[in-house]
Design a protein around this motif. Structure first.
Motif, mmCIF file in Angstrom:
data_model
loop_
_atom_site.group_PDB
_atom_site.id
_atom_site.type_symbol
_atom_site.label_atom_id
_atom_site.label_comp_id
_atom_site.label_asym_id
_atom_site.label_seq_id
_atom_site.Cartn_x
_atom_site.Cartn_y
_atom_site.Cartn_z
ATOM 1 N N LYS A 144 0.836 -1.206 0.000
ATOM 2 C CA LYS A 144 0.000 0.000 0.000
ATOM 3 C C LYS A 144 0.869 1.254 0.000
ATOM 4 O O LYS A 144 0.602 2.212 -0.736
ATOM 5 N N VAL A 145 1.931 1.235 0.815
ATOM 6 C CA VAL A 145 2.840 2.377 0.886
ATOM 7 C C VAL A 145 3.526 2.595 -0.450
ATOM 8 O O VAL A 145 3.651 3.730 -0.921
ATOM 9 N N ILE A 146 3.981 1.512 -1.079
ATOM 10 C CA ILE A 146 4.660 1.605 -2.370
ATOM 11 C C ILE A 146 3.707 2.154 -3.434
ATOM 12 O O ILE A 146 4.097 2.986 -4.269
ATOM 13 N N LYS A 147 2.456 1.723 -3.401
ATOM 14 C CA LYS A 147 1.465 2.197 -4.368
ATOM 15 C C LYS A 147 1.229 3.696 -4.213
ATOM 16 O O LYS A 147 1.172 4.430 -5.215
ATOM 17 N N ILE A 148 1.092 4.156 -2.961
ATOM 18 C CA ILE A 148 0.896 5.590 -2.704
ATOM 19 C C ILE A 148 2.105 6.389 -3.175
ATOM 20 O O ILE A 148 1.975 7.448 -3.802
ATOM 21 N N LEU A 149 3.299 5.862 -2.889
ATOM 22 C CA LEU A 149 4.527 6.541 -3.285
ATOM 23 C C LEU A 149 4.645 6.640 -4.801
ATOM 24 O O LEU A 149 5.010 7.694 -5.340
ATOM 25 N N ASN A 151 2.182 6.658 -6.985
ATOM 26 C CA ASN A 151 1.184 7.633 -7.456
ATOM 27 C C ASN A 151 1.669 9.061 -7.251
ATOM 28 O O ASN A 151 1.475 9.931 -8.102
ATOM 29 N N ARG A 152 2.331 9.309 -6.108
ATOM 30 C CA ARG A 152 2.849 10.655 -5.837
ATOM 31 C C ARG A 152 3.987 11.005 -6.798
ATOM 32 O O ARG A 152 4.085 12.138 -7.263
ATOM 33 N N ILE A 153 4.842 10.036 -7.067
ATOM 34 C CA ILE A 153 5.970 10.282 -7.971
ATOM 35 C C ILE A 153 5.464 10.553 -9.387
ATOM 36 O O ILE A 153 5.954 11.464 -10.072
ATOM 37 N N PHE A 157 6.038 14.032 -11.536
ATOM 38 C CA PHE A 157 6.625 14.165 -12.870
ATOM 39 C C PHE A 157 5.651 14.800 -13.858
ATOM 40 O O PHE A 157 6.055 15.599 -14.715
ATOM 41 N N LYS A 158 4.370 14.500 -13.736
ATOM 42 C CA LYS A 158 3.374 15.148 -14.595
ATOM 43 C C LYS A 158 3.367 16.654 -14.366
ATOM 44 O O LYS A 158 3.331 17.446 -15.310
ATOM 45 N N PHE A 159 3.450 17.038 -13.104
ATOM 46 C CA PHE A 159 3.430 18.446 -12.749
ATOM 47 C C PHE A 159 4.713 19.152 -13.178
ATOM 48 O O PHE A 159 4.698 20.327 -13.557
ATOM 49 N N SER A 160 5.832 18.440 -13.136
ATOM 50 C CA SER A 160 7.131 19.053 -13.448
ATOM 51 C C SER A 160 7.229 19.518 -14.895
ATOM 52 O O SER A 160 7.950 20.469 -15.199
ATOM 53 N N LEU A 244 12.012 21.521 -7.575
ATOM 54 C CA LEU A 244 10.739 20.850 -7.314
ATOM 55 C C LEU A 244 10.924 19.638 -6.406
ATOM 56 O O LEU A 244 10.065 19.333 -5.577
ATOM 57 N N GLY A 245 12.048 18.940 -6.568
ATOM 58 C CA GLY A 245 12.331 17.771 -5.734
ATOM 59 C C GLY A 245 12.442 18.150 -4.275
ATOM 60 O O GLY A 245 11.905 17.466 -3.390
ATOM 61 N N ILE A 246 13.133 19.243 -3.995
ATOM 62 C CA ILE A 246 13.268 19.713 -2.617
ATOM 63 C C ILE A 246 11.906 20.097 -2.042
ATOM 64 O O ILE A 246 11.555 19.717 -0.922
#
Length: 301
Positions: A144-149, A151-153, A157-160, A244-246
């Motif tokens: 579950k944690v990996i899936k959330i991570l 999705n956030r990543i 990248f979409k936002f970047s 953005l990473g920071i």
């Protein structure tokens, strides 16, 4: 390190106020206004003493500009829920009290206290990564944690691509500031930070516009590569993803450990993280290095 009388006049209250604010923050989760007010009155009195004794007028002007910018930065970080009002006041006070001579190895024009911000965020990010690793190892449902991570990543990248597209379009304009690399980098960070929430909210419900920008960015990137301008692309990609990473790491850290997104009463009740420790540590690092931790990083790259 040989300290002048002027430096000592300001370093002594910095140490005393820093220790006192960290103590009260840890004990009662408060940074008292009377301590901050005492620091400002002390600093103002010291400045007036040196002004009336014909101290360097140019120094006073630079110090005041730095202080005014620090207040604006403090307010912006508080407005975006990156820290509490007490932390914002403490940071502004330290920017007011730290002599400009302690920025000589990385003296950012107009805002030399940017070094304190760098020295604040680097240890906080390191702590975040450490706490995140511990939290992941303790988590039973790791999938579950990996899936959330993931999705956030993906969202990151979409936002970047939006900022990559902006800087590709206006690269020539930004390039004019590149004659002074410190000003250029400072403006770069400020621009991304101030527009972050506006851009994110604007694109949140605009699926086709978001993916349209992604495809346009990819297409223009290929054009730059085939036309022999890949250095421009590398420069922009590095700067955008670095900044953005920071911000992404800090935002994730604050959401998970600081609870700044809650209302004021819950914020004081559930606060798990005394940022004042890291603000004071950042000031000490700045004084010892006469700049930021990036000096050490770039020294060994």
């Amino acid at each position: 390190m040989i300290l002048s009388f002027f430096d000592l006049i300001f370093l002594v209250p910095i140490i005393i106020i820093g220790i006192l604010c960290v103590f009260t923050d840890l004990k009662s989760k408060k940074i008292y206004n009377k301590v901050i007010l005492f620091g400002f009155l002390y600093g103002l009195t010291a400045f007036l003493f040196f002004i009336f004794n014909d101290y360097n007028e140019e120094y006073i002007i630079k110090a005041l500009i730095n202080f005014i910018i620090s207040i604006s930065v403090s307010y912006a970080l508080w407005f975006y829920n990156y820290w509490s009002a007490g932390d914002a006041k403490l940071f502004s006070l330290f920017c007011f009290l730290v002599p400009l001579s302690f920025y000589e190895k990385a003296n950012y024009p107009f805002f030399p206290s940017f070094n304190i911000l760098i020295n604040l965020f680097i240890p906080v990010i390191v702590l975040f990564l450490f706490l995140s690793l511990i939290g992941f190892l303790k988590e039973r449902n790791k999938k579950k944690v990996i899936k959330i991570l993931i999705n956030r990543i993906i969202g990151f990248f979409k936002f970047s691509f939006v900022y990559i597209f902006i800087f590709l379009l206006f690269y020539k304009i930004f390039q004019k500031f590149n004659s002074n690399i410190l000003i250029f980098n400072l403006l770069y960070v400020i621009f991304i930070f101030l527009t972050l929430r506006v851009v994110r909210n604007f694109l949140s419900n605009r699926f086709f516009l978001n993916y349209g920008i992604i495809f346009l960015t990819i297409g223009y990137s290929f054009f730059l590569i085939f036309s022999g301008q890949e250095e421009i692309l590398k420069n922009i990609f590095f700067k955008v993803y670095f900044v953005l990473g920071i911000i992404f790491l800090l935002r994730t850290f604050i959401d998970n450990y600081v609870n700044c997104g809650e209302d004021e009463s819950k914020k004081n009740e559930n606060k798990k993280f005394a940022l004042s420790i890291f603000i004071f540590l950042a000031v000490i690092i700045t004084i010892l290095l006469k700049g930021s931790l990036l000096i050490l990083v770039f020294k060994y790259i």
